[in-house]
Enzyme design. Sequence first.
Site, PDB file in Angstrom:
ATOM      1  CB  CYS A 117       5.551  20.098 -17.418  1.00  9.34           C
ATOM      2  SG  CYS A 117       3.798  19.752 -17.284  1.00  9.34           S
ATOM      3  CG  HIS A 257       6.449  23.706 -19.695  1.00  7.34           C
ATOM      4  ND1 HIS A 257       6.037  22.703 -20.549  1.00  7.34           N
ATOM      5  CD2 HIS A 257       5.554  23.728 -18.686  1.00  7.34           C
ATOM      6  CE1 HIS A 257       4.942  22.143 -20.057  1.00  7.34           C
ATOM      7  NE2 HIS A 257       4.625  22.745 -18.933  1.00  7.34           N
ATOM      8  CG  ASN A 287       1.318  21.851 -20.134  1.00  6.30           C
ATOM      9  OD1 ASN A 287       2.191  21.084 -20.531  1.00  6.30           O
ATOM     10  ND2 ASN A 287       1.266  22.288 -18.894  1.00  6.30           N
TER      11      ASN A 287
END
Length: 330
Positions: A117, A257, A287
């Site tokens: 990520c 994020h 996500n």
Amino acid sequence: MRSRKSGVGILGMGVCLPEKVLTNFDIEKMVDTSDDWIVTRTGIRERRLVRVDQATSDLALPAAKGALGQAGVSAEEVDLIIVATTTPDMLFPSTACLIQRDLGATKAGAFDLSAACAGFVYALNLAYATIASGQYKYVLVIGADALSKMMDWTDRSTCVLFGDGAGAALLGPVPGGRGVIATHVGSDGRYAKQLMMPAGGSRLPSSHETVDKKLHTVKMNGNEVFKMAVRIMVDATRVVVQKAGLNLSDIDCVVPHQANLRIIQAAIERLGIPPEKFMLNLERYGNMSAASTVVALYEAVEERKIQSGSKVALVSFGSGLAWASCVMVW
Ligand SMILES: CC(C)(COP(=O)(O)OP(=O)(O)OC[C@H]1O[C@@H](n2cnc3c(N)ncnc32)[C@H](O)[C@@H]1OP(=O)(O)O)[C@@H](O)C(=O)NCCC(=O)NCCS
């Protein structure tokens, strides 16, 4: 060589989000969960999913074309393509080479970057360094993932969290005083097992057993990752803002994020930056791994949360654990 007076920044951006929307109510029909639980614990309401016949490069390519189009730079002028992804089309060749081929970026080098990520911000920081050193002029950075393909859709503790998407940014020379002013990366492999896909590599190659045991899907210790994520978000923001010679109060927009709203809220409290300065879009996408930060950055610009001259902090973390942050003047 680049003039010392010019900076390195983003010249154009593009995104690609799959059409299929999977809401929390849809997931209620698949596993023992509820819209209320997911919204309360994560802030996510829906996410986008690729079709069965789509792969990561199918999202990355339109995003890349969008970035080049916005920048007004042709594919032939691109020196380097970096695709940050955890879900490449295949283990090799790199997804970046597929993008290079499909764009017709004939003089570009191309490789994938694995930082989960945190991948887009890692790649952006690296791209910045290659241009700032005078090696390259235009570097195309793509964050793209199709994690829905690696989900155990019977595991309610992971399948509610992730979505698919892609975003791209073309980096190149910008006027002095603009662009990236500080970068930071970090990692702590002691936490490798907290978030991983165990099989499919050289440690556990694909076999009937790995498939039967669902070892080709995301495994996560959510509580451990949560605690570390808050600490990392706070530290990585503080460090990079200090490196930039700024105070936290100087930052106009933080693009974090987008993993879990509660992680971001905990970071907001600890950093003391006003919540309205944080870009949030995880409600709509979940996500999206490497695509998360770049799509949020794109939308922050669209929504004019970021304007010419804004001081922007990007901060991301992911499996590894790995993290990256950067500060730029838009
Ligand atoms: C996964 C996460 C949302 C779980 O939230 P939490 O508040 O920590 O919840 P817990 O893990 O303590 O679980 C609490 C209970 O909810 C249950 N639960 C887990 N997922 C559920 C779901 N989708 N629906 C309903 N209940 C669920 C658990 O089984 C547990 O039940 P139990 O108490 O009977 O054992 C949270 O830990 C998280 O977001 N972690 C970070 C994940 C992340 O960001 N990963 C990507 C990093 S890039």
